[in-house]
Scaffold this motif. Structure first.
Motif, mmCIF file in Angstrom:
data_model
loop_
_atom_site.group_PDB
_atom_site.id
_atom_site.type_symbol
_atom_site.label_atom_id
_atom_site.label_comp_id
_atom_site.label_asym_id
_atom_site.label_seq_id
_atom_site.Cartn_x
_atom_site.Cartn_y
_atom_site.Cartn_z
ATOM 1 N N LEU A 97 0.824 -1.214 0.000
ATOM 2 C CA LEU A 97 0.000 0.000 0.000
ATOM 3 C C LEU A 97 0.858 1.264 0.000
ATOM 4 O O LEU A 97 0.501 2.259 -0.639
ATOM 5 C CB LEU A 97 -0.944 -0.013 1.198
ATOM 6 C CG LEU A 97 -2.057 -1.063 1.156
ATOM 7 C CD1 LEU A 97 -2.833 -1.072 2.458
ATOM 8 C CD2 LEU A 97 -2.983 -0.816 -0.020
ATOM 9 N N THR A 101 0.517 3.941 -3.058
ATOM 10 C CA THR A 101 -0.028 5.274 -2.779
ATOM 11 C C THR A 101 1.029 6.368 -2.683
ATOM 12 O O THR A 101 0.683 7.511 -2.419
ATOM 13 C CB THR A 101 -0.850 5.250 -1.475
ATOM 14 O OG1 THR A 101 -0.010 4.846 -0.392
ATOM 15 C CG2 THR A 101 -2.047 4.338 -1.584
ATOM 16 N N PHE A 104 0.482 9.580 -4.705
ATOM 17 C CA PHE A 104 -0.389 10.620 -4.164
ATOM 18 C C PHE A 104 0.219 11.283 -2.930
ATOM 19 O O PHE A 104 -0.474 11.961 -2.192
ATOM 20 C CB PHE A 104 -1.749 10.029 -3.790
ATOM 21 C CG PHE A 104 -2.394 9.291 -4.917
ATOM 22 C CD1 PHE A 104 -2.874 9.956 -6.029
ATOM 23 C CD2 PHE A 104 -2.513 7.907 -4.874
ATOM 24 C CE1 PHE A 104 -3.461 9.268 -7.069
ATOM 25 C CE2 PHE A 104 -3.107 7.209 -5.909
ATOM 26 C CZ PHE A 104 -3.586 7.895 -7.011
ATOM 27 N N GLY A 107 1.420 7.766 0.499
ATOM 28 C CA GLY A 107 2.261 6.603 0.757
ATOM 29 C C GLY A 107 3.649 6.982 1.228
ATOM 30 O O GLY A 107 4.245 6.306 2.059
#
Length: 144
Positions: A97, A101, A104, A107
């Motif tokens: 994850l 991420t 964006f 993360g």
């Protein structure tokens, strides 16, 4: 007095207990227990050097340090979960994850915070075994 609160990282419980004491003694004990979710509890307790290296890896390449920390669960590092296989899977999920991420920025921030948690947990547990809690009760030899 009892206070319960919730934050983004976990819930916080504070309880204050009065115990029987002699006059003039402060007998209030303040206990703070912070509860964390399963992802945080899956973070392994690594040696400080390894935790620092994985923290740096998490800063440079988001999720890479978390990926390697997952493997330390299978190599004998303890977690709060107690089950190495479950901790391994949760750390792999966290790493995946974080890698997905980071585009964006979420993360990347998560990865940096996770790396700081590696170091924090490693340093806390390094100091913890040396502390032995004990209570001392003073008694006066003066009879009233």
């Amino acid at each position: 007095m009892s206070v319960t609160g919730h934050s983004a990282r976990g819930s916080l419980q504070v309880s204050r207990t009065d115990r029987g004491s002699m006059p003039g003694e402060d007998a209030e004990i303040l206990e703070v227990n912070e509860k964390h979710g399963p992802l945080y509890n899956a973070i392994p307790c690594m040696p400080v050097g390894v935790a620092v290296v994985l923290c740096i890896l998490n800063i440079v390449i988001p999720g890479l340090g978390t990926f390697f920390s997952a493997w330390t669960c299978l190599c004998g590092c303890k977690t709060k979960l107690g089950k190495p296989a479950k901790a391994f899977c949760l750390n792999l999920l966290s790493a995946l994850l974080q890698m997905i991420t980071f585009v964006f920025i979420v993360g990347w921030v998560w990865s940096i915070i996770w790396g700081m948690n590696f170091v924090q947990i490693a340093t806390q547990t390094e100091r913890e075994p040396t502390k032995i809690p004990y209570y001392v009760r003073r008694q006066s030899s003066v009879v009233e």
